[in-house]
Design an enzyme around this catalytic site. Structure first.
Site, PDB file in Angstrom:
ATOM      1  N   LYS A 118       0.873  -1.180   0.000  1.00 32.21           N
ATOM      2  CA  LYS A 118       0.000   0.000   0.000  1.00 32.21           C
ATOM      3  C   LYS A 118       0.905   1.223   0.000  1.00 32.21           C
ATOM      4  O   LYS A 118       2.039   1.159   0.475  1.00 32.21           O
ATOM      5  CB  LYS A 118      -0.875   0.033   1.250  1.00 32.21           C
ATOM      6  CG  LYS A 118      -2.153   0.802   1.069  1.00 32.21           C
ATOM      7  CD  LYS A 118      -3.200  -0.078   0.454  1.00 32.21           C
ATOM      8  CE  LYS A 118      -4.434   0.667   0.021  1.00 32.21           C
ATOM      9  NZ  LYS A 118      -5.513  -0.285  -0.311  1.00 32.21           N
ATOM     10  N   ASP A 158      -6.864   4.024  -4.703  1.00 32.20           N
ATOM     11  CA  ASP A 158      -7.540   3.815  -3.411  1.00 32.20           C
ATOM     12  C   ASP A 158      -8.227   5.154  -3.133  1.00 32.20           C
ATOM     13  O   ASP A 158      -8.445   5.933  -4.077  1.00 32.20           O
ATOM     14  CB  ASP A 158      -6.524   3.419  -2.322  1.00 32.20           C
ATOM     15  CG  ASP A 158      -7.202   2.855  -1.070  1.00 32.20           C
ATOM     16  OD1 ASP A 158      -7.561   1.671  -1.077  1.00 32.20           O
ATOM     17  OD2 ASP A 158      -7.380   3.595  -0.090  1.00 32.20           O
TER      18      ASP A 158
HETATM   19  N1  GLU Z   1      -7.156  -0.055  -3.202  1.00 32.66           N
HETATM   20  C1  GLU Z   1      -7.852  -1.250  -3.577  1.00 32.66           C
HETATM   21  C2  GLU Z   1      -7.883  -2.210  -2.417  1.00 32.66           C
HETATM   22  O1  GLU Z   1      -7.960  -1.775  -1.285  1.00 32.66           O
HETATM   23  C3  GLU Z   1      -7.357  -1.843  -4.883  1.00 32.66           C
HETATM   24  C4  GLU Z   1      -5.906  -2.193  -4.932  1.00 32.66           C
HETATM   25  C5  GLU Z   1      -5.420  -2.629  -6.308  1.00 32.66           C
HETATM   26  O2  GLU Z   1      -6.198  -2.694  -7.237  1.00 32.66           O
HETATM   27  O3  GLU Z   1      -4.214  -2.908  -6.386  1.00 32.66           O
HETATM   28  O4  GLU Z   1      -7.889  -3.405  -2.554  1.00 32.66           O
END
Ligand code: GLU
Length: 441
Positions: A118, A158
């Protein structure tokens, strides 16, 4: 937990996320002495590495602004690092560590080979112009590009990062890296490597999961009332699919309050959610101003004050508290599927579970987003693009598999399904086994 408390006492969200997982897996962990011998838990709770960097950019007034940027590469046991970027004023290392930790288990549930990561920044997109967002994204990528790659670490969106931001980020990545592999980011535009249905995928997947959960409990979504929070990309996808499946979405919300829609959300309102997101105003009141006959705005209230059958938190962590859960239950709510990451506090989850409310956690419910990012990576790697039908079929299959994994690991001796345990144990077993097989590294 005591060791982590002593070391990271200030990192509340991170400790909360770890505590939930450790409580869920304790029994299974104790049945596997080989996990204990390899100190799997001690290794799994620490990110592999955290990059922290300064991001300096110039605002529309010509003033110099400085923010902090981060990328937390949490775990690569089952594949390259994968997870979104969050741009929000409250972003801290604790928040990104909790999200990276959750992502590791969520990605393991998707059936696809993706590790957990993240990243993000304390940059606040609210009130910023498109040009400011572009300059910030470019400055952010000046540092991030060295940390990522299509086979190493693949960021996506996100909170605060959608298709527009991914476009600016990718444009700058190309210039810096002189690499033209679009697989370095997901959530791209459909004409330059993005997967069809990726924007919808988190919300669609959440509703597919909800359908499986309801069917397992002998219920159906048709005709049910749904209150959801937020009005961003996830809430938009969830509202679209809920309406398609015959449910009535009767509330959306924002930081400013709740917008009730007694007759149910219309297609025009769903489209307008995108306009509201793009405006960077972050006010749900705008929906009530646009559709005054059909809506009622109440400042300072949440969607959880609205009488509904099904509650879908789609906005931010800890957005649904123990008191909110009590209010929902008193109003007759009988199901809550967490679409946001850690959207419910531990008290709220406890309140739902001890009152027999159907409850499923974010890492299972919202995994369709990152799963479709995984499908985008596959399309990019094979230089092809699948039709909406193909992507939707695969998303359906993945959400069904996740539901089955939750049932397999979460069915309790008395027959009821603990979806929190099920999701955590299923994700943990996959990651822990991979770590064990790869030796002490
Ligand atoms: N931010 C999204 C999640 O919490 C998607 C992450 C992504 O597609 O890599 O899963």
């Amino acid at each position: 937990m005591a060791k982590l408390q002593a070391k990271y006492g200030q990192e509340k969200e991170y400790l909360q996320a770890v505590q939930e997982v450790l409580e869920s897996i304790e029994e299974v962990y104790n049945q596997h002495p080989e996990f204990e011998k390899a100190k799997i838990v001690e290794r799994l709770v620490e990110p592999d590495r955290i990059f922290t960097f300064r991001v300096t950019w110039i605002d529309d007034k010509g003033e110099v602004q400085t923010n902090l940027g981060y990328r937390v590469q949490f775990n690569s046991a089952i594949g390259p690092y994968k997870g979104g970027l969050r741009f929000h004023k409250a972003v801290t290392p604790s928040m990104l560590k909790f999200l990276g930790f959750e992502q590791t288990f969520k990605n393991a549930l998707t059936t696809l080979p993706m590790g957990g990561a993240k990243g993000g920044s304390d940059f606040d997109p609210v009130g910023k112009s498109d040009a400011e967002i572009m300059r910030f994204c470019q400055a952010f990528m000046l540092e991030l590009w060295k940390c990522i790659g299509p086979d190493q670490d693949i960021p996506a969106g996100d909170v605060g990062v959608g298709g527009r931001e991914i476009g600016f980020l990718y444009g700058m990545y190309k210039k810096l890296a002189r690499e033209y592999n679009t697989g370095v980011l997901t959530g791209k535009g459909a004409t330059w490597g993005g997967s069809i249905l990726r924007p919808e995928a988190t919300g669609f997947g959440a509703l597919y999961f909800t359908q499986h959960l309801l069917h397992k409990a002998g219920k159906d979504i048709q005709g049910k009332t749904v209150a959801l929070s937020g009005f961003g990309n996830v809430a938009w996808g969830a509202a679209t699919k809920a309406k398609q499946l015959g449910a009535k979405v009767i509330a959306i919300s924002g930081p400013d309050g709740v917008c009730e829609i007694p007759a149910g959300i219309t297609d025009e309102m769903i489209d307008y959610m995108l306009v509201m997101r793009a405006s960077n105003r972050n006010k749900v009141e705008d929906m009530a101003v646009k559709f005054p006959q059909l809506t009622k705005f109440t400042p300072g209230k949440k969607s959880w004050s609205v009488k509904c059958d099904i509650a879908l938190p789609c906005a931010f962590q800890n957005e649904l508290t123990g008191d909110d859960a009590k209010e929902l239950i008193a109003n007759g709510t009988w199901c809550c599927c967490e679409v946001s990451n850690m959207g419910c506090t531990p008290e709220a989850i406890h309140t739902f579970q001890s009152n027999g409310i159907l409850f499923a956690p974010g890492k299972a419910v919202n995994a369709g987003g990152v799963a479709t990012s995984g499908l985008e990576m596959t399309q990019n790697a094979s230089h092809i693009s699948w039709s909406a039908q193909e992507v939707d079929d695969k998303l359906h299959f993945i959400m069904q598999s996740i539901h089955e994994a939750c049932v397999k690991y979460g069915t309790q001796p008395d027959g009821h399904i603990d979806y929190v345990k099920g999701a955590n144990i299923a994700g943990f077993m996959k990651v822990a086994t991979a770590m064990l097989e790869q030796g002490i590294i």
